[in-house]
Motif scaffolding. Structure first.
Motif, mmCIF file in Angstrom:
data_model
loop_
_atom_site.group_PDB
_atom_site.id
_atom_site.type_symbol
_atom_site.label_atom_id
_atom_site.label_comp_id
_atom_site.label_asym_id
_atom_site.label_seq_id
_atom_site.Cartn_x
_atom_site.Cartn_y
_atom_site.Cartn_z
ATOM 1 N N VAL B 11 0.867 -1.310 0.008
ATOM 2 C CA VAL B 11 -0.001 0.119 -0.134
ATOM 3 C C VAL B 11 1.171 1.239 0.047
ATOM 4 O O VAL B 11 1.452 1.569 1.015
ATOM 5 C CB VAL B 11 -0.945 -0.044 1.377
ATOM 6 N N PRO B 12 0.824 2.079 -1.175
ATOM 7 C CA PRO B 12 1.757 3.063 -1.306
ATOM 8 C C PRO B 12 0.745 4.385 -0.743
ATOM 9 O O PRO B 12 -0.498 4.328 -1.129
ATOM 10 C CB PRO B 12 2.107 3.266 -2.554
ATOM 11 N N VAL B 13 1.146 5.238 -0.252
ATOM 12 C CA VAL B 13 0.342 6.505 0.489
ATOM 13 C C VAL B 13 1.177 7.683 0.700
ATOM 14 O O VAL B 13 2.504 7.456 0.913
ATOM 15 C CB VAL B 13 -0.426 6.049 1.669
ATOM 16 N N PHE B 14 0.802 8.899 0.539
ATOM 17 C CA PHE B 14 1.341 10.084 0.806
ATOM 18 C C PHE B 14 1.283 10.509 2.152
ATOM 19 O O PHE B 14 0.215 10.034 2.769
ATOM 20 C CB PHE B 14 0.811 11.197 -0.057
ATOM 21 N N GLU B 15 2.341 11.080 2.766
ATOM 22 C CA GLU B 15 2.231 11.544 4.167
ATOM 23 C C GLU B 15 1.044 12.292 4.286
ATOM 24 O O GLU B 15 0.477 13.104 3.449
ATOM 25 C CB GLU B 15 3.395 12.267 4.274
ATOM 26 N N PRO B 79 -5.918 7.760 10.447
ATOM 27 C CA PRO B 79 -6.448 8.864 9.567
ATOM 28 C C PRO B 79 -5.475 9.788 8.994
ATOM 29 O O PRO B 79 -5.859 10.420 8.126
ATOM 30 C CB PRO B 79 -7.099 9.542 10.720
ATOM 31 N N SER B 80 -4.119 9.676 9.413
ATOM 32 C CA SER B 80 -3.129 10.461 9.090
ATOM 33 C C SER B 80 -1.652 9.865 9.069
ATOM 34 O O SER B 80 -1.286 9.876 10.156
ATOM 35 C CB SER B 80 -3.269 12.104 9.539
ATOM 36 N N VAL B 81 -1.212 9.362 8.104
ATOM 37 C CA VAL B 81 0.272 8.721 8.514
ATOM 38 C C VAL B 81 1.316 9.777 8.227
ATOM 39 O O VAL B 81 1.367 10.485 7.609
ATOM 40 C CB VAL B 81 0.201 7.467 7.209
ATOM 41 N N HIS B 82 2.493 8.892 8.968
ATOM 42 C CA HIS B 82 3.829 9.775 8.710
ATOM 43 C C HIS B 82 4.805 8.821 8.211
ATOM 44 O O HIS B 82 4.538 7.709 7.852
ATOM 45 C CB HIS B 82 4.064 9.679 10.342
ATOM 46 N N ILE B 83 5.741 9.547 7.732
ATOM 47 C CA ILE B 83 7.042 8.642 7.055
ATOM 48 C C ILE B 83 7.313 7.685 8.032
ATOM 49 O O ILE B 83 7.599 6.544 7.604
ATOM 50 C CB ILE B 83 8.076 9.646 6.814
ATOM 51 N N SER B 84 7.235 7.825 9.327
ATOM 52 C CA SER B 84 7.972 6.811 10.279
ATOM 53 C C SER B 84 6.972 5.624 10.310
ATOM 54 O O SER B 84 7.237 4.801 11.006
ATOM 55 C CB SER B 84 7.911 7.233 11.578
ATOM 56 N N ASP B 85 5.653 5.623 9.707
ATOM 57 C CA ASP B 85 5.049 4.406 9.618
ATOM 58 C C ASP B 85 5.343 3.515 8.796
ATOM 59 O O ASP B 85 4.735 2.248 8.463
ATOM 60 C CB ASP B 85 3.296 4.996 9.588
ATOM 61 N N THR B 86 6.053 3.748 7.852
ATOM 62 C CA THR B 86 6.850 2.894 6.456
ATOM 63 C C THR B 86 6.963 1.588 7.320
ATOM 64 O O THR B 86 7.981 1.684 8.144
ATOM 65 C CB THR B 86 7.765 3.295 5.833
ATOM 66 N N ALA B 87 6.430 0.713 7.248
ATOM 67 C CA ALA B 87 6.760 -0.718 7.729
ATOM 68 C C ALA B 87 5.810 -1.895 7.139
ATOM 69 O O ALA B 87 5.234 -1.576 6.286
ATOM 70 C CB ALA B 87 6.450 -0.565 9.124
ATOM 71 N N ALA B 110 4.302 1.797 2.552
ATOM 72 C CA ALA B 110 5.054 2.800 2.242
ATOM 73 C C ALA B 110 4.458 4.201 1.978
ATOM 74 O O ALA B 110 3.748 4.518 1.405
ATOM 75 C CB ALA B 110 5.892 2.500 0.760
ATOM 76 N N VAL B 111 5.171 5.020 2.969
ATOM 77 C CA VAL B 111 4.634 6.521 3.112
ATOM 78 C C VAL B 111 5.628 7.301 2.247
ATOM 79 O O VAL B 111 6.683 7.191 2.807
ATOM 80 C CB VAL B 111 4.399 6.706 4.642
#
Lengths: 114, 113
Positions: B11-15, B79-87, B110-111
């Protein structure tokens, strides 16, 4: 101990050699799991020790793989006549026996067969 | 036999965008549900769990998951992801009794900035 401890953290072995991977679970945890994680892959279940009952060995990929748990604590996963496809990270986890408890994972042993 | 299906391998997503990671399970008995997270080059750690009571459970870092018995799902949301949620995120079920923990194949989040 404070957490699940696995040793060694890294192991490089030649094809055809036997290897032993060790897992020290959290004290008092009667359930113990072994999983395998290949590069970019999910968790492949290998074996489940459930207290004094017979272990669930349904995930062991071949008869080259075996595991034992001595005294209900430390576990050893043995791979005989290693092959290159055995290269992976081997993860151990422990938990209480009851299903409503979480499993705690070790950092894994990275096995590389050359 | 019990099984866990994670419908999305990546799942790719923007910050700062919302995200949902889907998890469905099959079981003929009651189950307990877990989400584990594996950050890059780290071990697996528990993110959150459903054991009983409220069907909505939350983690300390803003993730939540809702147990839906009728749909046999336990989707993970933020509701709002951060770069650090990449895992990599793994859904797991443990049938009642003394049964083993069963994992899904994992979803790589991947954020991007």
């Amino acid at each position: 101990g404070a957490g699940v401890s696995q040793s060694p953290s890294n192991k490089v072995t030649e094809k055809g050699k036997d290897v032993e991977l060790r897992c020290d679970p959290i004290s008092g945890h009667t359930a113990l799991y072994w999983y395998r994680q290949s590069l970019g892959q999910g968790l492949e279940f290998l074996i489940y020790f459930q207290g004094n009952s017979a272990p669930d060995k349904s995930g062991l990929p071949s008869d080259r793989f075996s595991a034992e748990r001595t005294g209900g604590s430390v576990s050893t996963l043995t791979i005989q006549r290693t092959q290159q496809e055995d290269s992976a990270v081997y993860l151990c986890a422990s938990s209480q026996l009851q299903a409503n408890t979480e499993a705690f994972f070790g950092q894994g042993t990275r096995l590389t067969v050359v | 036999a019990q099984s866990v299906t994670q419908l999305d391998s990546q799942v790719p997503v923007f910050e700062e965008a919302p995200v949902e990671l889907r998890c469905n399970y099959s079981s003929s008995v009651s189950v307990y549900l877990f989400w584990y997270v594996q950050y890059p080059n780290q071990g697996l750690q528990l993110l959150l769990k459903y054991l009983s009571g409220s069907t909505l459970v939350e983690s300390i870092n803003g993730f939540e998951a809702e147990f839906n018995k009728s749909q046999t799902s336990f989707h993970l949301r933020k509701p709002s992801v951060h770069i650090s949620d990449t895992a990599e995120y793994f859904c797991a079920v443990r049938p009642g009794g003394y049964n083993k923990l069963i994992f899904g194949a994992g979803t790589r989040l991947a954020v991007h900035p």
